[in-house]
Design a protein around this motif. Structure first.
Motif, PDB file in Angstrom:
ATOM      1  N   MET A  86       9.116  -3.213  -8.191  1.00 40.21           N
ATOM      2  CA  MET A  86       8.732  -2.091  -7.343  1.00 40.21           C
ATOM      3  C   MET A  86       7.313  -1.618  -7.655  1.00 40.21           C
ATOM      4  O   MET A  86       6.591  -1.148  -6.770  1.00 40.21           O
ATOM      5  CB  MET A  86       9.729  -0.935  -7.513  1.00 40.21           C
ATOM      6  N   ARG A  87       6.882  -1.750  -8.923  1.00 43.05           N
ATOM      7  CA  ARG A  87       5.483  -1.453  -9.234  1.00 43.05           C
ATOM      8  C   ARG A  87       4.572  -2.420  -8.482  1.00 43.05           C
ATOM      9  O   ARG A  87       3.531  -2.036  -7.955  1.00 43.05           O
ATOM     10  CB  ARG A  87       5.222  -1.553 -10.738  1.00 43.05           C
ATOM     11  N   GLY A  88       4.978  -3.692  -8.420  1.00 45.01           N
ATOM     12  CA  GLY A  88       4.188  -4.672  -7.673  1.00 45.01           C
ATOM     13  C   GLY A  88       4.082  -4.312  -6.205  1.00 45.01           C
ATOM     14  O   GLY A  88       3.009  -4.439  -5.595  1.00 45.01           O
ATOM     15  N   VAL A  89       5.176  -3.857  -5.619  1.00 47.30           N
ATOM     16  CA  VAL A  89       5.149  -3.421  -4.215  1.00 47.30           C
ATOM     17  C   VAL A  89       4.158  -2.275  -4.038  1.00 47.30           C
ATOM     18  O   VAL A  89       3.340  -2.269  -3.105  1.00 47.30           O
ATOM     19  CB  VAL A  89       6.559  -2.978  -3.766  1.00 47.30           C
ATOM     20  N   GLY A  90       4.208  -1.294  -4.948  1.00 50.25           N
ATOM     21  CA  GLY A  90       3.306  -0.151  -4.849  1.00 50.25           C
ATOM     22  C   GLY A  90       1.851  -0.545  -4.972  1.00 50.25           C
ATOM     23  O   GLY A  90       0.983  -0.025  -4.257  1.00 50.25           O
ATOM     24  N   ILE A  91       1.539  -1.494  -5.879  1.00 48.74           N
ATOM     25  CA  ILE A  91       0.161  -1.948  -6.059  1.00 48.74           C
ATOM     26  C   ILE A  91      -0.373  -2.588  -4.793  1.00 48.74           C
ATOM     27  O   ILE A  91      -1.491  -2.306  -4.341  1.00 48.74           O
ATOM     28  CB  ILE A  91       0.073  -2.934  -7.243  1.00 48.74           C
ATOM     29  N   VAL A  92       0.419  -3.474  -4.203  1.00 53.77           N
ATOM     30  CA  VAL A  92      -0.036  -4.167  -2.992  1.00 53.77           C
ATOM     31  C   VAL A  92      -0.261  -3.178  -1.858  1.00 53.77           C
ATOM     32  O   VAL A  92      -1.292  -3.205  -1.172  1.00 53.77           O
ATOM     33  CB  VAL A  92       0.986  -5.249  -2.574  1.00 53.77           C
ATOM     34  N   PHE A  93       0.691  -2.285  -1.641  1.00 57.21           N
ATOM     35  CA  PHE A  93       0.556  -1.321  -0.553  1.00 57.21           C
ATOM     36  C   PHE A  93      -0.610  -0.368  -0.782  1.00 57.21           C
ATOM     37  O   PHE A  93      -1.339  -0.028   0.159  1.00 57.21           O
ATOM     38  CB  PHE A  93       1.847  -0.516  -0.386  1.00 57.21           C
ATOM     39  N   SER A  94      -0.792   0.074  -2.024  1.00 57.09           N
ATOM     40  CA  SER A  94      -1.835   1.065  -2.292  1.00 57.09           C
ATOM     41  C   SER A  94      -3.217   0.511  -1.998  1.00 57.09           C
ATOM     42  O   SER A  94      -4.116   1.258  -1.614  1.00 57.09           O
ATOM     43  CB  SER A  94      -1.757   1.533  -3.744  1.00 57.09           C
ATOM     44  N   ARG A  95      -3.403  -0.785  -2.172  1.00 55.46           N
ATOM     45  CA  ARG A  95      -4.719  -1.359  -1.918  1.00 55.46           C
ATOM     46  C   ARG A  95      -4.882  -1.841  -0.479  1.00 55.46           C
ATOM     47  O   ARG A  95      -5.788  -1.416   0.239  1.00 55.46           O
ATOM     48  CB  ARG A  95      -4.982  -2.526  -2.895  1.00 55.46           C
ATOM     49  N   PHE A  96      -4.001  -2.710  -0.037  1.00 60.13           N
ATOM     50  CA  PHE A  96      -4.241  -3.408   1.220  1.00 60.13           C
ATOM     51  C   PHE A  96      -3.876  -2.584   2.448  1.00 60.13           C
ATOM     52  O   PHE A  96      -4.470  -2.758   3.510  1.00 60.13           O
ATOM     53  CB  PHE A  96      -3.491  -4.745   1.228  1.00 60.13           C
ATOM     54  N   LEU A  97      -2.875  -1.711   2.316  1.00 60.82           N
ATOM     55  CA  LEU A  97      -2.533  -0.868   3.450  1.00 60.82           C
ATOM     56  C   LEU A  97      -3.114   0.530   3.293  1.00 60.82           C
ATOM     57  O   LEU A  97      -2.906   1.391   4.138  1.00 60.82           O
ATOM     58  CB  LEU A  97      -1.009  -0.807   3.631  1.00 60.82           C
ATOM     59  N   GLU A  98      -3.816   0.735   2.181  1.00 61.97           N
ATOM     60  CA  GLU A  98      -4.540   1.979   1.909  1.00 61.97           C
ATOM     61  C   GLU A  98      -3.643   3.210   2.035  1.00 61.97           C
ATOM     62  O   GLU A  98      -3.997   4.199   2.668  1.00 61.97           O
ATOM     63  CB  GLU A  98      -5.772   2.078   2.821  1.00 61.97           C
ATOM     64  N   VAL A  99      -2.459   3.087   1.433  1.00 64.25           N
ATOM     65  CA  VAL A  99      -1.561   4.231   1.332  1.00 64.25           C
ATOM     66  C   VAL A  99      -1.321   4.471  -0.157  1.00 64.25           C
ATOM     67  O   VAL A  99      -1.580   3.610  -0.993  1.00 64.25           O
ATOM     68  CB  VAL A  99      -0.219   3.974   2.046  1.00 64.25           C
ATOM     69  N   ASP A 100      -0.847   5.655  -0.511  1.00 65.01           N
ATOM     70  CA  ASP A 100      -0.591   5.908  -1.920  1.00 65.01           C
ATOM     71  C   ASP A 100       0.628   5.111  -2.372  1.00 65.01           C
ATOM     72  O   ASP A 100       1.426   4.634  -1.557  1.00 65.01           O
ATOM     73  CB  ASP A 100      -0.373   7.402  -2.180  1.00 65.01           C
ATOM     74  N   ILE A 101       0.758   4.956  -3.692  1.00 61.31           N
ATOM     75  CA  ILE A 101       1.805   4.098  -4.248  1.00 61.31           C
ATOM     76  C   ILE A 101       3.198   4.576  -3.851  1.00 61.31           C
ATOM     77  O   ILE A 101       4.083   3.758  -3.547  1.00 61.31           O
ATOM     78  CB  ILE A 101       1.663   4.015  -5.776  1.00 61.31           C
ATOM     79  N   ILE A 102       3.416   5.872  -3.812  1.00 59.01           N
ATOM     80  CA  ILE A 102       4.746   6.398  -3.451  1.00 59.01           C
ATOM     81  C   ILE A 102       5.103   6.018  -2.017  1.00 59.01           C
ATOM     82  O   ILE A 102       6.224   5.582  -1.732  1.00 59.01           O
ATOM     83  CB  ILE A 102       4.789   7.928  -3.623  1.00 59.01           C
ATOM     84  N   THR A 103       4.139   6.162  -1.105  1.00 59.76           N
ATOM     85  CA  THR A 103       4.387   5.767   0.284  1.00 59.76           C
ATOM     86  C   THR A 103       4.685   4.282   0.373  1.00 59.76           C
ATOM     87  O   THR A 103       5.590   3.851   1.102  1.00 59.76           O
ATOM     88  CB  THR A 103       3.176   6.122   1.170  1.00 59.76           C
ATOM     89  N   GLY A 104       3.913   3.484  -0.371  1.00 59.30           N
ATOM     90  CA  GLY A 104       4.152   2.046  -0.392  1.00 59.30           C
ATOM     91  C   GLY A 104       5.536   1.703  -0.908  1.00 59.30           C
ATOM     92  O   GLY A 104       6.219   0.828  -0.359  1.00 59.30           O
ATOM     93  N   LEU A 105       5.959   2.398  -1.952  1.00 59.16           N
ATOM     94  CA  LEU A 105       7.298   2.180  -2.489  1.00 59.16           C
ATOM     95  C   LEU A 105       8.377   2.496  -1.457  1.00 59.16           C
ATOM     96  O   LEU A 105       9.364   1.770  -1.311  1.00 59.16           O
ATOM     97  CB  LEU A 105       7.512   3.042  -3.728  1.00 59.16           C
ATOM     98  N   LEU A 106       8.192   3.595  -0.736  1.00 59.73           N
ATOM     99  CA  LEU A 106       9.177   3.990   0.269  1.00 59.73           C
ATOM    100  C   LEU A 106       9.295   2.949   1.379  1.00 59.73           C
ATOM    101  O   LEU A 106      10.397   2.640   1.847  1.00 59.73           O
ATOM    102  CB  LEU A 106       8.805   5.358   0.859  1.00 59.73           C
ATOM    103  N   ILE A 107       8.157   2.389   1.799  1.00 55.40           N
ATOM    104  CA  ILE A 107       8.193   1.341   2.828  1.00 55.40           C
ATOM    105  C   ILE A 107       8.942   0.126   2.300  1.00 55.40           C
ATOM    106  O   ILE A 107       9.817  -0.445   2.968  1.00 55.40           O
ATOM    107  CB  ILE A 107       6.764   0.963   3.259  1.00 55.40           C
ATOM    108  N   GLY A 108       8.579  -0.302   1.072  1.00 48.60           N
ATOM    109  CA  GLY A 108       9.246  -1.458   0.478  1.00 48.60           C
ATOM    110  C   GLY A 108      10.733  -1.231   0.301  1.00 48.60           C
ATOM    111  O   GLY A 108      11.552  -2.124   0.566  1.00 48.60           O
TER     112      GLY A 108
END
Length: 599
Positions: A136-158
């Motif tokens: 889940m940390r990996g999901v947050g890292i990818v989303f935070s950079r490439f989709l330019e959302v914060d890690i929490i938002t990225g985690l929620l999408i994943g």
């Protein structure tokens, strides 16, 4: 089309593919939910197993570790691949012949004890949640950079995507989703590697490029990298920094941990025949090899490109204004940082940690990009034997993801690696969450609390359990205990010290009894968790935790699962010798597991 839009399209298309497969392969029975109906082809199962096992640690973090550790990072390559040989030879066919849904169910029946089954469930939950935190940390890292959302938002999408195909499809949906995810992640990993290998060495195959000469005529790739890093005060790239005992312990812990991972073992329950279990392990090893033989080249090329970008050819720093856009973009994600200690407007990269906290110089303030501006830089001094202080912090988990941008590859390649990173993290997260839900619904609810529960209600409990497990996984992803590969190494150590010994002895030692198995699991698990928490938790300062002299026998927390495994074997053997032997029917059961069906 800009990179953000292209990334949304590529990642969104992959999500639609996964969800579509989940709808098509919806689980309609507990057999579908737990073992995909037991009818998966060995090739498809091998591909799904590879995706299940090649997690965010393999895709995102392993090459980053190799980039920073050099030779020392080889323990992850040797351990994680060697474990599959053990799995194929010692466990997979026998567990498939036993024919149960879960690892705790095997342990409960083999050791004729509900207590043993419950202890196995506890071990499985500790292992799986430790492992899933890294994904889940990996999901947050990818989303935070490439989709330019914060890690929490990225985690929620994943979490939302995993919830859909894990809860709806169960093992059946996950299996065929993982086949698609393997295709995405292996293509995303190898394409940038080929581009960068050609760019640096002129050789298309990364595996060969690692031992080739660079195109600028300055010698072989590894020789050049050795010279560059030693000039900056680092240990030579091809020289190990870990002790022999620690290298050995980590390698063994990762190997036996691989063979003891419940979400990997359960994959061999999904094929029709015992023979297919062996074939699945062989295919999985082939599919894994494609990524694992590429990773050393990716790590070396990433380290060289990073140094060339931030330090310049003269090794004395490059003006920040000349840095490419990728640096500032990744800086915004918080995964790379520059502290301008001497106020010269240049990035100095050398051995040692960038100094943080209390200002080092008088008049020091924060600049536009968080850099430190010094009005009186004359008091600056060299540290760690390097010609200048280190001003750059780079999170190891970004090296693979940032590599295409550092090398200035086309935008579609950058978008592709984003989709690959997410696929790797989600595929393993889904497998882990399923074994957690199966342990709760099948081993605890049906196996212990409500043996007469209907299949429909059991399926509902499994789905509810998966939903709760996803929520906990999201929390762990937002608050990970370490970087991805290190967290995963802890999970492998827990598997090595708890489940692997009792599974192995359960197959090959008919004298092993329930008292020995329970004692061994508890001792191995408690010792390993306690050691990891002591050095990586709240019981010791971070600086002291990284000093080998403070470790037991010089073994790091990543390798302590090896000692935990030995303790498990020892305690189980001694206790079984001083207690009564298993019943006759259990001893015959053990013999039957190992005898080929035709005989």
């Amino acid at each position: 089309m800009d990179l953000k839009t292209l990334t949304y399209i590529v990642v969104g298309a992959s999500f639609l593919l996964y969800i579509g497969i989940a709808i098509w392969a919806k689980a309609r029975s507990t057999n579908d939910f737990y073992v995909a109906g037991g009818g998966v082809h060995p090739v498809a199962n091998g591909m799904a197993t590879a995706a299940d096992w090649m997690s965010a640690a393999s895709f995102i973090s392993m090459a980053g570790l190799i980039a920073f550790l050099g030779y020392g990072g080889s323990v992850y390559l040797m351990g994680w691949t060697g474990g599959y040989v053990l799995l194929a030879l010692l466990l997979a066919p026998y567990l498939r012949k036993f024919g149960k849904f879960t690892v705790p169910e095997f342990i409960g029946e083999r050791y004729y004890s509900q207590t043993a089954r419950l202890v196995a469930v506890v071990c499985l939950i500790f292992i799986s949640f430790t492992y899933v935190a890294g994904q889940m940390r990996g999901v947050g890292i990818v989303f935070s950079r490439f989709l330019e959302v914060d890690i929490i938002t990225g985690l929620l999408i994943g979490m939302g995507v995993v919830f859909f195909y894990a809860v709806l499809g169960g093992m059946k949906g996950i299996t065929y989703t993982q086949v698609a995810q393997y295709c995405v992640l292996i293509f995303a990993y190898t394409v940038p590697a080929v581009f960068i290998a050609i760019e640096v060495t002129g050789v298309a195959l990364p595996q060969i490029a690692l031992g080739s000469e660079v195109v600028d005529g300055s010698g072989y790739l590894l020789d050049k990298l050795d010279k560059v890093v030693t000039d900056l005060g680092f240990t030579a790239y091809t020289q190990g920094t870990k002790s022999t005992i620690d290298m050995f312990a980590i390698t063994v812990a990762l190997m036996v941990g691989t063979a003891g991972l419940p979400h990997v073992i359960v994959r061999f329950f999904t094929v029709p025949k015992v023979r297919d279990a062996r074939k699945s392990a062989g295919w999985a090893l082939l599919f894994i090899t494609l990524l694992y033989t590429t990773a050393p080249a990716v790590g070396a090329l990433a380290r060289l490109n990073l140094i060339d970008t931030v330090n310049g050819a003269d090794g004395q720093g490059t003006a920040y204004t000349s840095m490419p856009s990728w640096f500032q973009t990744w800086e915004n994600s918080g995964l790379i940082a520059w502290y301008d200690h001497n106020g010269d407007g240049k990035v100095q990269y050398a051995a040692g940690k960038p100094m943080e906290g209390k200002p080092k110089f008088e008049g020091e303030t924060r600049g536009t990009h968080g850099e430190r501006v010094v009005t009186n830089p004359s008091k600056g001094e060299a540290v760690n034997g390097a010609p200048f202080a280190n001003e750059l912090h780079v999170d190891r988990d970004i090296m693979v993801l940032a590599n295409p941008e550092i090398a200035n590859l086309p935008m579609w390649v950058i978008a592709l690696i984003a989709a690959g990173g997410i696929a790797a993290a989600l595929s393993t997260a889904a497998g882990l969450l399923l074994v957690i839900s199966a342990s709760i619904s099948h081993d605890i609810v049906k196996g212990m609390l409500r043996p007469n529960i209907s299949e429909r209600n059991e399926l509902m409990v499994g789905r509810i359990s998966a939903a709760f497990a996803i929520l906990i996984a999201g929390y762990l992803g937002a608050n990970p205990p370490a970087f991805v590969a290190q967290v995963v190494a802890f999970a492998f150590g827990l598997a090595a010290s708890s489940l692997f010994p009792v599974i192995l002895m359960g197959i090959f030692n008919k004298r092993m009894n329930r008292e020995g198995a329970i004692s061994g699991m508890l001792v191995g698990l408690v010792f390993t968790i306690g050691y990891i928490l002591y050095f990586k938790g709240v019981f010791i300062t971070p600086m002291a935790a990284n000093i080998p002299e403070n470790w037991l026998f010089g073994i790091s927390p990543e390798g302590i699962g090896f000692i935990g495994m030995l303790l498990n074997f020892l305690v189980a053997f001694v206790v079984s010798k001083v207690t009564s032997a298993p019943p006759e029917h259990i001893q015959h059961l053990v013999e039957d597991i190992r005898v080929p069906k035709a005989s």
